[in-house]
Design an enzyme around this catalytic site. Structure first.
Site, PDB file in Angstrom:
ATOM      1  N   ALA A 153       0.847  -1.203   0.000  1.00 41.57           N
ATOM      2  CA  ALA A 153       0.000   0.000   0.000  1.00 41.57           C
ATOM      3  C   ALA A 153       0.870   1.236   0.000  1.00 41.57           C
ATOM      4  O   ALA A 153       1.901   1.281   0.665  1.00 41.57           O
ATOM      5  CB  ALA A 153      -0.908   0.018   1.227  1.00 41.57           C
ATOM      6  N   CYS A 154       0.474   2.247  -0.794  1.00 39.89           N
ATOM      7  CA  CYS A 154       1.183   3.524  -0.803  1.00 39.89           C
ATOM      8  C   CYS A 154       0.152   4.651  -0.772  1.00 39.89           C
ATOM      9  O   CYS A 154      -1.021   4.408  -1.008  1.00 39.89           O
ATOM     10  CB  CYS A 154       2.093   3.635  -2.032  1.00 39.89           C
ATOM     11  N   PRO A 155       0.589   5.899  -0.483  1.00 40.03           N
ATOM     12  CA  PRO A 155      -0.389   6.980  -0.314  1.00 40.03           C
ATOM     13  C   PRO A 155      -1.272   7.248  -1.531  1.00 40.03           C
ATOM     14  O   PRO A 155      -2.487   7.365  -1.389  1.00 40.03           O
ATOM     15  CB  PRO A 155       0.476   8.200   0.002  1.00 40.03           C
TER      16      PRO A 155
END
Lengths: 101, 336
Positions: free
Chosen positions: A8-10
């Site tokens: 997961a990334c922003p």
């Protein structure tokens, strides 16, 4: 070894999926089985189910944000790294994680 | 501690991005049509209403990241307080952390099992929002005037100051190609956008697009200095760049970091500074890449900044790289 991973990334459009690819390639190279769940801007995809968890020896989180439904993994050994680590050198991430067991 | 805090902030930002994109585009479509027409006026209204969710959502989802589901209600309400009290985005971030923390404390209150059911539907929301209201009121006393001051200062910037501001934002955006430094700069640009200051976001655009575009151009200009997989990656990288995704530059930086990262950082900085000095402003977030060009103020100025940055990056990386850097045997682990 059976591994499950969450990425997961922003922004949830690029790093999340690059990390997934990196981990899958590296796992293949090292001879492990892996299932990678992505938590990007589309929400949870390729979700890790109870039956995946039963078989899993190890959990890897390659994340810069909160892991959704993190309580699924409560009784497992978790190796957590920033998402960039899995993008740049996923082999090392998996090696470090297996060393934890 | 810092690592955890960053994660909560990034979670908040990730939930906020789609709202800012939608609101920003509605707003600028309205401005383009002309807000003296009824259609344009309506679009501006709907855009502004959508953007009004920005501060509540960042506060709400920081709080969610800290305290899980019970944190959402407390955080959203606190975010509305932050917006109403004039502390904007910064206030929203601070109160989001407070809301998450107080929710976690309230979860620990011991309660008899027979009445435990009222904890999530009464105790946590009421006491949590009440405590956040007091916290928000207290910090707004110094913060609201400080935000007004910052706003006035940013609005008064001109010439060389804009050049420096643009350089810093462009450089930060490119430096880690979509990593935490990039997101901090992006968060700053969102904050100024929320206050109606549009210049920083223009530099942000350039910082996002210049690195992948410049590097794929370099593979065309200097084909001998890039490996097969790097050349194959040129088109996806350029496409990603034009769509506003800096991450396309990563494979090049992985191969020769010291010959890529400083160049894209400085090149994007120069482009960003130049565009701002020429007067480019962007009222919409830099999330849709080059396709948003019609919606910015001074699209031509922004384009000049972008082209300068792309040219600097392509040519400098081309000169710094040697043919011996090409390693076709160990094909980079990364490709799309």
């Amino acid at each position: 070894m059976n591994i499950v991973a969450v990425t997961a990334c922003p922004a949830g459009v690029a790093h999340t999926y690059m990390a997934k690819k990196g981990l899958e390639k590296a796992a293949k190279k090292l001879g492990h089985k892996i299932k990678v769940e992505t938590q990007g801007s589309m929400g949870i995809e390729n979700e890790i189910k109870v039956k995946d968890l039963e078989k899993a020896d190890l959990v890897i989180f390659a994340v810069d944000t909160k892991v959704e439904k993190a309580n699924r993994f409560d009784d497992k050994t978790i190796h957590e790294v920033p998402v960039a680590a899995a993008v740049k050198n996923a082999t090392k991430v998996i090696e470090d994680a297996t060393a934890k067991l | 501690m810092w690592k955890e805090a960053k994660k909560h902030l990034m979670t908040g930002v990730s939930y906020m991005i789609p709202i800012v994109v939608a609101g920003g585009i509605l707003l600028s479509l309205g401005v383009i049509i002309g807000d003296d027409t009824s259609m344009g006026e309506q679009l501006v209204n709907y855009g502004v209403w959508t953007l009004g969710l920005m501060v509540p959502v960042i506060a709400g989802y920081i709080s969610y990241s800290i305290a899980d589901r019970p944190g959402i209600a407390v955080g959203l309400a606190s975010g509305v307080f932050a917006a109403e009290l004039g502390t904007g985005y910064i206030g929203g971030i601070l109160v989001g952390f407070f809301a998450g923390w107080i929710t976690n404390q309230l979860k620990k209150i011991p309660m008899h099992p027979n009445i435990a059911v009222i904890k999530p539907i009464m105790v946590i929301p009421v006491l949590g929002i009440g405590a956040s209201a007091i916290f928000m009121w207290l910090i707004s006393i110094p913060l609201a005037p400080a935000m007004t001051g910052l706003e006035n200062w940013l609005n008064s910037l001109d010439g060389n100051n804009l050049l420096i501001l643009g350089f810093i934002i462009g450089a930060m955006m490119a430096f880690d190609m979509g990593g935490p430094v990039n997101k901090i700069a992006l968060a700053f640009c969102y904050a100024t956008l929320a206050e109606g200051i549009y210049a920083p976001m223009a530099a942000c655009w350039i910082g996002i697009m210049a690195a992948p575009l410049g590097l794929s151009l370099a593979t065309l200009l200097f084909p001998k200095k890039f490996s097969k997989s790097e050349k194959g990656n040129a088109i996806p990288a350029a496409l990603m760049g034009s769509l506003g995704i800096t991450e396309g530059a990563i494979p090049y930086a992985v191969a020769t970091p010291l010959k890529v990262i400083p160049v894209i950082t400085i090149g994007s900085g120069i482009g960003g500074g130049l565009a701002l000095m020429l007067g480019a402003e962007s009222p919409i977030p830099a999330a849709i890449g080059i396709w948003g060009l019609p919606f910015v103020n001074g699209p031509f100025m922004l384009l000049i900044g972008l082209l300068v940055a792309v040219a600097i990056i392509a040519i400098t990386v081309g000169f710094l790289r040697k043919e011996s850097d090409v390693d076709d045997s160990e094909d980079a682990e990364l490709s799309f």
